[in-house]
Design a protein around this motif. Sequence first.
Motif, PDB file in Angstrom:
ATOM      1  N   ILE A 143       0.845  -1.194   0.000  1.00 24.06           N
ATOM      2  CA  ILE A 143       0.000   0.000   0.000  1.00 24.06           C
ATOM      3  C   ILE A 143       0.880   1.242   0.000  1.00 24.06           C
ATOM      4  CG2 ILE A 143      -1.693   1.341   1.316  1.00 24.06           C
ATOM      5  CD1 ILE A 143      -2.635  -1.295   2.560  1.00 24.06           C
ATOM      6  N   ILE A 180      -4.035  -1.622   9.728  1.00 25.63           N
ATOM      7  CA  ILE A 180      -3.450  -0.858   8.633  1.00 25.63           C
ATOM      8  C   ILE A 180      -3.648   0.611   8.961  1.00 25.63           C
ATOM      9  CG2 ILE A 180      -3.524  -0.366   6.155  1.00 25.63           C
ATOM     10  CD1 ILE A 180      -4.849  -3.104   5.778  1.00 25.63           C
ATOM     11  N   LEU A 183      -6.294   2.804   5.866  1.00 26.99           N
ATOM     12  CA  LEU A 183      -7.305   1.831   5.479  1.00 26.99           C
ATOM     13  C   LEU A 183      -8.061   2.227   4.224  1.00 26.99           C
ATOM     14  CD1 LEU A 183      -8.754   0.755   8.918  1.00 26.99           C
ATOM     15  CD2 LEU A 183      -8.166  -0.806   7.081  1.00 26.99           C
ATOM     16  N   LYS A 188      -2.087   0.870  -4.644  1.00 29.66           N
ATOM     17  CA  LYS A 188      -1.614  -0.427  -4.174  1.00 29.66           C
ATOM     18  C   LYS A 188      -1.090  -1.275  -5.323  1.00 29.66           C
ATOM     19  CE  LYS A 188      -5.639  -0.534  -2.154  1.00 29.66           C
ATOM     20  NZ  LYS A 188      -6.898  -0.888  -1.491  1.00 29.66           N
ATOM     21  N   HIS A 215      -9.059  -4.627   1.941  1.00 29.10           N
ATOM     22  CA  HIS A 215      -8.132  -4.766   3.066  1.00 29.10           C
ATOM     23  C   HIS A 215      -8.678  -5.752   4.099  1.00 29.10           C
ATOM     24  CE1 HIS A 215      -6.588  -0.467   2.057  1.00 29.10           C
ATOM     25  NE2 HIS A 215      -5.959  -1.392   1.367  1.00 29.10           N
ATOM     26  N   THR A 219      -6.998  -9.315   5.168  1.00 27.98           N
ATOM     27  CA  THR A 219      -6.685  -9.576   6.566  1.00 27.98           C
ATOM     28  C   THR A 219      -7.335 -10.864   7.056  1.00 27.98           C
ATOM     29  OG1 THR A 219      -6.462  -7.210   7.055  1.00 27.98           O
ATOM     30  CG2 THR A 219      -6.893  -8.672   8.915  1.00 27.98           C
ATOM     31  N   ILE A 225       0.315  -7.676   4.612  1.00 23.57           N
ATOM     32  CA  ILE A 225       0.083  -6.350   4.035  1.00 23.57           C
ATOM     33  C   ILE A 225       1.242  -5.442   4.439  1.00 23.57           C
ATOM     34  CG2 ILE A 225      -1.453  -4.350   3.996  1.00 23.57           C
ATOM     35  CD1 ILE A 225      -3.724  -6.316   4.763  1.00 23.57           C
ATOM     36  N   GLU A 227       2.876  -1.520   4.169  1.00 24.71           N
ATOM     37  CA  GLU A 227       2.648  -0.118   3.868  1.00 24.71           C
ATOM     38  C   GLU A 227       3.967   0.604   3.668  1.00 24.71           C
ATOM     39  OE1 GLU A 227      -0.362   0.407   7.365  1.00 24.71           O
ATOM     40  OE2 GLU A 227      -0.813   1.960   5.868  1.00 24.71           O
TER      41      GLU A 227
END
Length: 266
Positions: A143, A180, A183, A188, A215, A219, A225, A227
């Motif tokens: 992300i 996250i 969110l 991405k 997301h 999860t 994930i 970032e």
Amino acid sequence: MTLVRKMRMTDMIKPVQLPSPWGDARLTVVVPTYNEAGNLPALVERLLALPLPGLRILVADDNSPDGTGEVADKLAIENPDRVEVVHRAGKEGLGRAYVDGMSRAIEGGAEYVAQMDADLSHPPEALPGMLGALLSTQASVVIGSRYVPGGELDENWPLYRRALSGWANLYVHTLLRVRIRDLTAGFKIWRADALRDINLERVQSNGYSFQVEMHYLATKLGHTILEVPIRFEERRDGVSKMTTATKVESALMPFRLRSKHRNITR
């Protein structure tokens, strides 16, 4: 349990040069459009200038009345091997455009699928670094985040938009417990295998809540994930597509997601 990791990217202006075979990866960038005729040519030019010979662009246009579809067709004619256009019947929402575009990208053989806005708020030059971060880790999705250390918001972004974005993240965090920071991020890169595992056919969101649902599904299915920081720019041309209807959908969607995907399995 999903692992969410934070990583710094030191250069968000000059795109990094990835070594082979990373730089040759089959990456399709899906760009939904509605009235973005003024921004699309610049975005496509910047994307095609990246040192990613395997990069393709798929524009999913919702029958824009400003002629964005015609602009996209011209760009596809000029770049026949790298730009593709999907003409949709009408304005069905961001989520539906992404599901359509991402599905077609996977069917077309993409190994990795990026998603980004057409309004130049997301820096295309960050894509090589994001792809490198994805390929150097076990992450399923990277992300481009405004809210991890090193991330920035354009100084011209209105105060009410900052407040709305911050409130939306806190609201969804509280209801869905997804670890996250950004969110609602729409910039991405996904592994195609992760999208197959998520199964785009079960995504129900039409508007901006599409980002949250993706997301949440990632999860719940245990995907990693990652970032990385980006600078988010204010659009220079056109107007925001955020309407009262999309805000209402976004407010209600977390409750629907908890109910619908509570017992989700592969």
